[in-house]
Design an enzyme around this catalytic site. Structure first.
Site, PDB file in Angstrom:
ATOM      1  CB  CYS A  19      -1.011   0.000   1.149  1.00 29.65           C
ATOM      2  SG  CYS A  19      -0.349   0.145   2.809  1.00 29.65           S
ATOM      3  CB  CYS A  93       0.394   1.227  -4.333  1.00 24.86           C
ATOM      4  SG  CYS A  93       0.706  -0.271  -5.256  1.00 24.86           S
ATOM      5  CB  CYS A  97       2.565  -1.845  -7.794  1.00 29.79           C
ATOM      6  SG  CYS A  97       1.785  -1.300  -6.280  1.00 29.79           S
TER       7      CYS A  97
END
Length: 146
Positions: A19, A93, A97
Site C-alpha cells: 500500500c 498503490c 507498483c
C-alpha cells in the site's frame, strides 16, 4: 534420494502486501498472514511512499485480536521484493507498483485507515482478516484441490 526444495518447485509461497504508506492495510494483512499461516507462507509488506511509523489505530485494532504489529516499520517497495514474491497484493498503490511476468497480481479494494479512529479501522481489519483467510486456503491447498 533427496531433492532441493529450491529447484523442485516445492518451496513455500511468498506474498507481498503493498500500500502507499505501508502503515495500515499492508501491515495488518502481513500481521494476519504471519499469525494465521505460520511458516507455511513467506510474508513481506512495503509501500511506494512509506510513512514514518505504523498507524497507531491499526496497531490498536490488531492488538484487540491478539496480533502485535507495534514493532513493525514501514518499508520502501523495491523491485527485489516484488521479484522475490509469488503473489503481489496491492491496496491502493495504483501504477507505482512494479509489474513482472510470472507473478500473481491482485488488488484488494479496502478503505484507507490513515487518519481514522479505531472504530473506523475495525471493519477494515475484519475485512482484511477474511481476505487473508481465503488467501491462505488458496495458497496452501493441495495441488489436486486447486
Amino acid at each position: 534420494m533427496t531433492t532441493d526444495s529450491t529447484t523442485s518447485g516445492n518451496t513455500r509461497p511468498s506474498v507481498l502486501f503493498v500500500c502507499v504508506h505501508n502503515a495500515g492495510r499492508s501491515q495488518m494483512a502481513a500481521g494476519f498472514l504471519a499469525a494465521l499461516a505460520g511458516d507455511r507462507i513467506e510474508v513481506r509488506s512495503a509501500g511506494s511512499a512509506p510513512a514514518e511509523h505504523v498507524n497507531p489505530a491499526a496497531v490498536a485494532a490488531m492488538a484487540e485480536v491478539g496480533i502485535d504489529i507495534s514493532k513493525e516499520n514501514p518499508k520502501v517497495l523495491t523491485t527485489d521484493a516484488v521479484q522475490a514474491s509469488d503473489v503481489v497484493i496491492t491496496m491502493g498503490c495504483g501504477d507505482t507498483c512494479p509489474v513482472f511476468p510470472g507473478k500473481s497480481y491482485r488488488d484488494w479494494v479496502l478503505d484507507d485507515p490513515a487518519g481514522q479512529g479505531i472504530d473506523a479501522v475495525r471493519p477494515i481489519r475484519d475485512e482484511i482478516r477474511a481476505k487473508v483467510g481465503a488467501l491462505i486456503a488458496e495458497l496452501t491447498a493441495q495441488p489436486s484441490q486447486r
